[in-house]
Structures are given as C-alpha cells and as structure tokens.
Scaffold this motif. Structure first.
Motif, PDB file in Angstrom:
ATOM      1  N   ASN A  13      -0.574  46.622   5.849  1.00  0.00           N
ATOM      2  CA  ASN A  13      -0.324  45.586   6.843  1.00  0.00           C
ATOM      3  C   ASN A  13       0.855  46.010   7.690  1.00  0.00           C
ATOM      4  N   ARG A  14       0.557  46.532   8.839  1.00  0.00           N
ATOM      5  CA  ARG A  14       1.566  47.065   9.749  1.00  0.00           C
ATOM      6  C   ARG A  14       2.444  48.128   9.074  1.00  0.00           C
ATOM      7  N   THR A  15       1.839  48.906   8.180  1.00  0.00           N
ATOM      8  CA  THR A  15       2.556  50.019   7.561  1.00  0.00           C
ATOM      9  C   THR A  15       2.930  51.001   8.670  1.00  0.00           C
ATOM     10  N   ASP A  54       2.990  50.048   0.823  1.00  0.00           N
ATOM     11  CA  ASP A  54       2.808  49.288   2.045  1.00  0.00           C
ATOM     12  C   ASP A  54       4.121  48.587   2.394  1.00  0.00           C
ATOM     13  N   SER A  55       4.201  48.068   3.632  1.00  0.00           N
ATOM     14  CA  SER A  55       5.452  47.454   4.084  1.00  0.00           C
ATOM     15  C   SER A  55       5.619  46.025   3.559  1.00  0.00           C
ATOM     16  N   GLN A  56       4.563  45.395   3.084  1.00  0.00           N
ATOM     17  CA  GLN A  56       4.705  44.045   2.534  1.00  0.00           C
ATOM     18  C   GLN A  56       4.512  44.064   1.011  1.00  0.00           C
ATOM     19  N   LYS A  57       4.741  42.901   0.373  1.00  0.00           N
ATOM     20  CA  LYS A  57       4.610  42.799  -1.086  1.00  0.00           C
ATOM     21  C   LYS A  57       3.511  41.809  -1.443  1.00  0.00           C
ATOM     22  N   ASP A  58       3.104  41.808  -2.704  1.00  0.00           N
ATOM     23  CA  ASP A  58       2.063  40.862  -3.112  1.00  0.00           C
ATOM     24  C   ASP A  58       2.651  39.452  -3.244  1.00  0.00           C
ATOM     25  N   PRO A  90       5.732  45.155  -4.733  1.00  0.00           N
ATOM     26  CA  PRO A  90       5.087  46.040  -3.747  1.00  0.00           C
ATOM     27  C   PRO A  90       3.771  46.617  -4.277  1.00  0.00           C
TER      28      PRO A  90
END
Ligand SMILES: [Zn+2]
Length: 468
Positions: free
Chosen positions: A324-326, A336-340, A345
């Motif tokens: 997601n927007r990595t 990835d740039s976001q976390k669950d 991460p």
C-alpha cells in the motif's frame, strides 16, 4: 515461474545491480512476442509438473502426475494410457541433435516428460517403480532417451546400485535395488553416437575439461539428488557447474558443424519451484536470477536470426507481491509501508499457503526477512506450498516467434515449436531451398531454432534461413 515470480524476480535482480529494481528487464523480457498458456491438467484445475511438462513437450494435456502418456485408461498398470512422443523424439527423427539440461534430477517430473512414459512421476528408479520400467532405465535403454546427445543434471543415485557409494559424497549410496549400474550401461550403449566420443562426467573439473569438438554424447550427473541452489553451489573442482555454464556447453556441443540439421535443447531452471514450495522467496528469486543468467548466455551464444528461443513456465505458485503505497525501490524481500490491524508489519511478498504459516504474527520474526532462511508468511498452514492455477507467460524471440501470442492451451507450445522447426507433424511441410530440390536427395537443412522454457527451456537449431 508465474507472473508474480517474474515481477518480483525482476525487482530482485535490479536491486542486486543497485537500481531501484522496478524498471529492470530480465533477458527474456526483451523478447518481442508474449502469450499466455493455460496450465490446467485433464483431471485437475491446478496442474502438476509432470502433466504440465507433458503438455509442453508432447503437445497433449494429461492427468495429474502422468509423465509422457495421455489421459486415457487402457488398463496398463505402468502407463495408464497411451505413450506420447515428444519434441526430443520429433527432433531426432528429423535428424537434429538433442539435449536436456536441468538443475533437478534428470529423472524428475519435468525433464522426464521429454523422454519417459510412466503413470506416476515418482517412479524414478527401480526401487520406487513397483515393477514398472523406471524413468532412469527408460532414459538409458529406450528411445529417444538413449539417443540424446547432451544430458546434464543431478540425480546420480537413481542410476547407481545400492551397493555402490557416491563418488563425491561418501555418506550416500545408490538407490537401485535391481543391482544395475545404469551409468556403465549408458557408456556401453551401441547407438547412433560415436562411443569414442561418449563421456560421463560428474564434477565441475571434469565438466570444464569437456571438449565440445571431441564430444558426440555426454552424460553429466553432478549431484546425488537435485543440484544445489545456485547461491549454495560449490564452484570448486569437485563442485557443480551453473545452469548457465551447462547451457552454454550444451549449445557448443550441439551446434557443431557435423550436426547439419541443427538441434533442439530443453533447459529447466527447476529449483525456482523448490524455493516456492517451502515459502522461501529468496531461493525462488535467486534461482530465477540463475535462469536469467542462462538466457543471457544463450542469447550471446546462438545466432538470434536463425534460432527460436522460447521461455515459459510449467505452472505458477500461490505467491503474491502486494503493498500500500510502498515506496519504489523498497527492498523486494522487505516490509510494506503500513502495518496490519494489530500494528504488526508484514512483508510485501506473501504466499497463499505453505509452511510459513504463523498462528500469531509477531514483530520479532520480521527482523530477518532478507535472510536466505526466512520463510514468507501464508494464510493456510501446509507442509508444502501448492502450485497456482493462473496462466503463465510464454516469451519468444527468433524465427516464427510470432506464433506465441494470445491465450492458448499449454499443449499448443509443443506444436508451435514443431511447426517453426519443421519437425513432428510438420516435418514435411517446410519448403526446400530451390537449389537443394534441384540437386535432389534428402538435403533439406531446416531452420536454426532454440526454445527456452523458462522453468524449462528447449533449443532447436539448424541452418537454412531462406524460406522463413
Ligand atoms: Zn512443484
């Protein structure tokens, strides 16, 4: 080698060369024509290597786990259905030299579909084959196996009696309970090849000293079982050649002037699959890099104007590349740039199923995602990750490479190659050069042609270019 493997592998390679990676092009991505092959089997939605390789090499889809036989049931306990002939056989009948190169066992499911006929892919040696003629024996005793000029791969133990110790790894011994030494038998074949120019090699040193000019046929068994993953390979004198080195040597042997009607070579980078089955993206992608090296070496060795090169896969894997927007240039084995939703991460590379399953995700495990031993996480816990059922890409360059466009059945690949090479059903459908027709006799020399089957690669070569 599904599409996600190609994309992730391209980024991995690019990043090895210190680029951001996304814009990198693998050698076969520069080919002008691309098609999509449907890989299902006659009785399975998602294919296995044996049946998919049978489609690729023999031009007919078959049942799961069948090797070189069709999907009918004729009551034969050893084959199940009717034996199918393969590209290798069609090429030999047309007078071409032939070769088979793999970094798996030479008797493994994919390469064996080029020469063997068995109901079950695991009947590799006498011990496994429940009274049926095993795959190793078929390679050494039967046509077209015994007439293949170049055989490079792993799997020595399938050819050795259980009383013999492996010549490199003394802790291992042969797997044949019938007492046969098929390596000795292969040396003694009275076939179409010159016995004085018949060589058996099993180390990198012997391989390096193999002279193409004095080699008519060669059996290279470089490992007791599968050959090593490229990055684990022993490159010393007692070690193993790389896939690229085996491929180049095979072409040097097959493209000698004495092979006037050209050649067909099948090359398999078979360990991409093995990396995926244990959820090790690192191993799958570094093996794809080994294939990239091999294809690059092919293109530097053959004449692309008279050689068809086809790169494809037998099937895909449940492997994804998400984010997601990595940011562009993020290490492909990274996060990835976001976390669950729990604030943990996750890696951009993930699998649908396999042994990487983690019941409770935690941050500690994610500190080593770049390591060769790291296993990407999965949604479903399985001992081995499964294949995937989506179409696989087919890349082609060279004479008649335009045949490989659109969406087609996997079995079409064998027919398109045979059409381009004037072998098999199409053997008599190529125009002869005018001067040779005038001269009379069987002097037709068909097109030079080479086929790379991504996970699997075949090459076919000849001379005459005029009629294309
Ligand atoms: Zn597999």
């Amino acid at each position: 080698m599904g599409m996600s493997t190609v994309t992730a592998g391209r980024i991995y390679r690019g990043q090895e060369f210190r680029q951001s990676g996304e814009q990198y092009r693998l050698a076969f991505e520069k080919f002008p024509f691309v098609g999509l092959a449907k890989t299902y089997n006659v009785n399975a939605q998602v294919g296995d290597s044996a049946a998919c390789a049978t489609a690729l090499f023999c031009g007919a889809k078959t049942n799961f786990h069948r090797v070189g036989v069709d999907s009918t049931s004729d009551g034969n306990l050893c084959t199940g259905g009717r034996p199918l002939s393969s590209l290798i056989e069609w090429a030999q009948r047309a007078g071409k030299a032939t070769g088979l190169v793999t970094n798996t066992r030479l008797t493994h499911s994919t390469p064996s579909a080029a020469y063997a006929h068995v109901l079950r892919r695991d009947w590799e040696s006498h011990t496994d084959s429940t009274g049926c003629k095993d795959i190793a024996r078929q390679l050494v005793e039967d046509r077209p196996g015994r007439d293949i000029n170049v055989l490079f791969g792993g799997g020595r133990l399938k050819f050795m009696p259980s009383t013999a110790t492996d010549p490199v790894d003394s802790k291992q011994s042969g797997e044949r309970s019938d007492g046969r030494n098929l390596i000795d038998d292969w040396r003694a074949i009275r076939g179409r090849h010159d016995r004085r120019q018949r060589h058996y090699v099993y180390t990198k040193y012997q391989f390096d000293n193999l002279q193409p000019e004095t080699t008519d046929s060669v059996l290279g068994l470089f490992s007791p079982s599968h050959m090593s993953f490229e990055r684990d390979r022993n490159r010393g004198p007692s070690g193993e050649p790389s896939l690229a080195e085996m491929t180049v040597k095979a072409i040097q042997i097959l493209s000698q002037k004495k092979h006037k009607r050209g050649f067909l070579l099948i090359v398999e980078a078979g360990r991409i699959d093995h990396g995926h089955h244990v959820n090790s993206a690192w191993h799958a992608l570094t093996e794809l890099a080994a294939l990239d090296d091999a294809v690059r070496a092919v293109l530097a060795t053959v004449d692309p104007s008279d050689t068809l090169v086809v790169a494809t896969a037998d099937h895909s894997h449940v492997f994804t590349l998400g984010g997601n927007r990595t940011p562009r240039g993020t290490p492909i084995t990274g996060l990835d740039s976001q976390k669950d939703i729990n604030g943990v991460p996750y890696t951009t590379l993930l699998y649908g199923n396999g042994p990487g399953y983690v019941p409770e995700r935690n941050i500690t495990r994610l500190e080593r995602t770049h390591d060769s031993e790291y296993r990407q996480e999965t949604a479903v816990n399985l001992r081995y990750e499964t294949h995937a059922g989506e179409d696989v890409p087919v890349y082609a360059t060279g004479p008649r490479s335009h045949l490989f466009t659109g969406t087609f059945e996997q079995s079409y690949v064998a027919h398109a190659i045979s059409y381009a090479a004037c072998i098999g059903h199409y053997r008599n459908q190529c125009q002869r050069p005018v001067e040779e027709v005038k001269a009379g006799g069987d002097t037709y020399r068909p097109q030079a042609l080479l086929v790379v089957l991504g996970v699997t690669m075949a090459a076919l070569r000849a001379r005459q270019l005029g009629q294309w």
